[in-house]
Design a protein around this motif. Structure first.
Motif, PDB file in Angstrom:
ATOM      1  N   GLU A 283       7.616  -5.357 -10.641  1.00  0.00           N
ATOM      2  CA  GLU A 283       8.241  -4.064 -10.368  1.00  0.00           C
ATOM      3  C   GLU A 283       9.758  -4.111 -10.511  1.00  0.00           C
ATOM      4  OE1 GLU A 283       5.892  -4.649  -6.599  1.00  0.00           O
ATOM      5  OE2 GLU A 283       5.657  -5.710  -8.490  1.00  0.00           O
TER       6      GLU A 283
ATOM      7  N   ARG B 264       2.723  -3.235  -6.855  1.00  0.00           N
ATOM      8  CA  ARG B 264       1.417  -3.300  -7.514  1.00  0.00           C
ATOM      9  C   ARG B 264       0.644  -4.557  -7.142  1.00  0.00           C
ATOM     10  NH1 ARG B 264       4.882  -1.629 -11.967  1.00  0.00           N
ATOM     11  NH2 ARG B 264       4.990  -3.793 -12.670  1.00  0.00           N
TER      12      ARG B 264
ATOM     13  N   ILE C  43      10.196   2.203  -6.891  1.00  0.00           N
ATOM     14  CA  ILE C  43       8.914   1.884  -7.507  1.00  0.00           C
ATOM     15  C   ILE C  43       7.979   1.340  -6.433  1.00  0.00           C
ATOM     16  CG2 ILE C  43       9.502  -0.505  -8.138  1.00  0.00           C
ATOM     17  CD1 ILE C  43       8.054   0.015 -10.827  1.00  0.00           C
TER      18      ILE C  43
END
Length: 401
Positions: free
Chosen positions: A205, A369, A366
């Motif tokens: 990220e 993930r 962001i």
């Protein structure tokens, strides 16, 4: 920060004779005071009891059986009743860290011998010589290469070397990462090859943020502070920044960054230099991805995650005004995990901006993930699920944009 410790040795009795060996621990763990010999006949319950009491087990049996015993020890640790996490996030974090430290101590009690040159003389053992060479450097009394943090300098190189099996498995795994590399989408799918003890950019990220943030309009070089693998310096060079000076104070990271910039074809535009934070001069863009959590690291890879007292973060912020060209920008890449853990409130961060004479030009966010963000069994799940990684675009207060 790298430190070389005084020589340490391990002593034990085997077959009625006194034995000795060199000791190595990359995490800085002291040599065990009590050592007994173990082999394929050793029962997991007995091994677990000894390890919990502080007695190390020097393995003389089959290598695969040693790995199975390590797994059995881990299962016994995980079966122990867990304390109820405190309601306070900071207390829950510290409790979790204490449990991790205790777990690592127990698992670190299973030891294996390495002959001079890193030969692993156990049945069905893999060839670990190349992996150990890359992690530890040439075996001349344990003198380090690529910035080993613990080395028994001055020890007799004719003696065997004793390491924990857990650490050795980490060395083997890191060597595979180094050989295979990590795919970086922001570099068009090219790979970065991390060294042992240098943080691997598996969480992409923060790399993506640097790849998409608008570059400053002021022409000039860029600094990448605490470059690690060199991945951010490479991204900036690929984006057209004519010159990037990448700094680090870890010899392993410096060697790793130089190799990666060569591999990626950007070495002509990236200078990798040893420095504690800033190099000499000024730049139009200064990028830093400091450790995100203000806590004490306990192992080599944790130096990229934990920043005691926010030393690197504050050093970066406080040095920006002296190193930015007029109209330049400082990019701070930082997760807010510490905020959700109750370790550093947002107000403390913004106050640090003000104290350093900086203003926020913009912020890009962001979502994480990585698998832990969705793992409800993780003791820190609530904080990880709420985490956001940000790129703060900072300018010198009072300057026109």
């Amino acid at each position: 920060m790298n430190t070389l410790q005084a020589p340490q040795s391990v002593a034990w009795t085997e077959a009625g004779a006194a034995r000795a060996a060199r000791w190595r621990s990359e995490s800085g763990a002291p040599a065990p005071r009590r050592v007994v010999v173990a082999d394929d006949r050793t029962k997991a319950d007995d091994a677990y009891k000894l390890a919990c009491e502080g007695t190390a087990l020097l393995w003389r049996g089959d290598f695969h059986n040693a790995r199975q015993l390590l797994t059995a020890l881990a299962r016994r640790i995980d079966r122990r009743p867990r304390k109820r996490p405190p309601a306070d996030p900071a207390q829950a974090f510290h409790q979790h860290r204490a449990a991790q430290s205790q777990r690592a101590r127990i698992l670190g009690m299973l030891l294996v011998p390495l002959e001079p040159g890193y030969g692993l003389a156990l049945r069905r053992a893999p060839d670990v010589r190349e992996a150990c060479l890359h992690a530890y450097g040439p075996d001349d009394a344990g003198r380090p290469a690529e910035g080993a943090r613990t080395a028994p300098v001055g020890a007799d190189p004719a003696l065997p070397l004793i390491v924990s099996l857990r650490e050795l498995l980490g060395v083997i795994g890191a060597y595979e990462w180094r050989r295979n590399g990590v795919v970086i989408p922001a570099l068009g799918g090219d790979r970065v090859h991390p060294y042992y003890g240098v943080f691997s950019p598996v969480r992409g990220e923060y790399v993506d943020l640097v790849a998409r943030a608008p570059l400053p309009s002021v022409p000039g070089p860029a600094f990448d502070i605490g470059t690690g693998t060199g991945v951010l310096a490479a991204v900036l060079a690929r984006r057209g920044v004519p010159r990037v000076v990448a700094t680090d104070q870890d010899p392993r990271a410096l060697a790793c960054a130089r190799e990666n910039t060569e591999r990626l074809g950007v070495a002509g535009r990236v200078a990798v230099v040893a420095a504690d934070l800033f190099p000499a001069g000024r730049a139009s863009l200064i990028v830093c991805n400091p450790p995100w959590v203000p806590a004490k690291p306990t192992s080599p890879v944790e130096y990229a995650v934990y920043d005691p007292g926010s030393r690197m973060l504050r050093g970066f912020l406080n040095g920006l005004t002296d190193h930015l060209e007029p109209g330049g920008e400082g990019w701070l890449i930082l997760s807010d995990l510490a905020e959700h853990l109750g370790l550093r409130p947002r107000a403390e961060l913004t106050a640090a901006f003000d104290a350093a004479g900086l203003t926020v030009l913009d912020r890009l966010d962001i979502q994480p993930r990585h698998p832990r963000a969705s793992d409800a069994t993780d003791p820190l799940h609530a904080a990880r699920a709420a985490e956001v990684t940000s790129l703060w675009r900072l300018g010198v207060a009072g300057e026109s944009e």
